[in-house]
Design an enzyme around this catalytic site. Sequence first.
Site, PDB file in Angstrom:
ATOM      1  N   GLN A 170       0.841  -1.195   0.000  1.00  0.00           N
ATOM      2  CA  GLN A 170       0.000   0.000   0.000  1.00  0.00           C
ATOM      3  C   GLN A 170       0.879   1.250   0.000  1.00  0.00           C
ATOM      4  O   GLN A 170       1.053   1.896   1.021  1.00  0.00           O
ATOM      5  CB  GLN A 170      -0.891  -0.029   1.247  1.00  0.00           C
ATOM      6  CG  GLN A 170      -1.946   1.019   1.293  1.00  0.00           C
ATOM      7  CD  GLN A 170      -3.127   0.675   0.434  1.00  0.00           C
ATOM      8  OE1 GLN A 170      -3.541  -0.460   0.369  1.00  0.00           O
ATOM      9  NE2 GLN A 170      -3.661   1.658  -0.244  1.00  0.00           N
ATOM     10  N   PHE A 171       1.433   1.608  -1.175  1.00  0.00           N
ATOM     11  CA  PHE A 171       2.318   2.766  -1.236  1.00  0.00           C
ATOM     12  C   PHE A 171       1.597   4.052  -0.877  1.00  0.00           C
ATOM     13  O   PHE A 171       2.217   5.026  -0.440  1.00  0.00           O
ATOM     14  CB  PHE A 171       2.990   2.874  -2.612  1.00  0.00           C
ATOM     15  CG  PHE A 171       2.136   3.491  -3.679  1.00  0.00           C
ATOM     16  CD1 PHE A 171       2.233   4.844  -3.969  1.00  0.00           C
ATOM     17  CD2 PHE A 171       1.236   2.717  -4.400  1.00  0.00           C
ATOM     18  CE1 PHE A 171       1.444   5.418  -4.949  1.00  0.00           C
ATOM     19  CE2 PHE A 171       0.450   3.271  -5.381  1.00  0.00           C
ATOM     20  CZ  PHE A 171       0.548   4.631  -5.654  1.00  0.00           C
ATOM     21  N   THR A 172       0.269   4.075  -0.995  1.00  0.00           N
ATOM     22  CA  THR A 172      -0.485   5.297  -0.699  1.00  0.00           C
ATOM     23  C   THR A 172      -0.440   5.662   0.786  1.00  0.00           C
ATOM     24  O   THR A 172      -0.840   6.770   1.156  1.00  0.00           O
ATOM     25  CB  THR A 172      -1.950   5.191  -1.173  1.00  0.00           C
ATOM     26  OG1 THR A 172      -2.581   4.095  -0.507  1.00  0.00           O
ATOM     27  CG2 THR A 172      -2.024   4.996  -2.675  1.00  0.00           C
TER      28      THR A 172
END
Length: 152
Positions: free
Chosen positions: A78-80
């Site tokens: 989950q890079f966000t």
Amino acid sequence: MRAVLQRVSRASVKIDGEIQGQIGSGFLVLLGVSGTDTRAAADRMADKICRLRIFPDENGKTNLSLADVGGELLVISQFTLYADCHKGNRPSFIKAGPPDMAEELYEYFMERCRQHVSRVEHGSFGADMKVELLNDGPFTLVLEGDEHGISS
């Protein structure tokens, strides 16, 4: 490294309509990797998550770990989680780790978790994923790693 951890009764992830990973009781972990993270940071985060005592014991107190209850993990990249929304209305992801490095630490994190938990399921790094869960509690924690250890 950042993680959003949800205690779940069940969780699954689909890619192109097909189930990629699914678990029963345990944790859904949304995992973000920054550009400054290391294997040592992944070790600390994995160990902390797998040792957290947030399942109820016979007296209803959150006193049991994943191992104590035979819990499972579903880990989703989950890079966000590294979105910076301070300026304007469009998030910046400049603090997220570069894809090659982030994927390597994501895979390493899961291997470390397998030292504690027998079943570790996952999504596919960088894929468009559909995640479903039944949050148990609800019980959700945000964990943030830094050079001094884990904070929440």
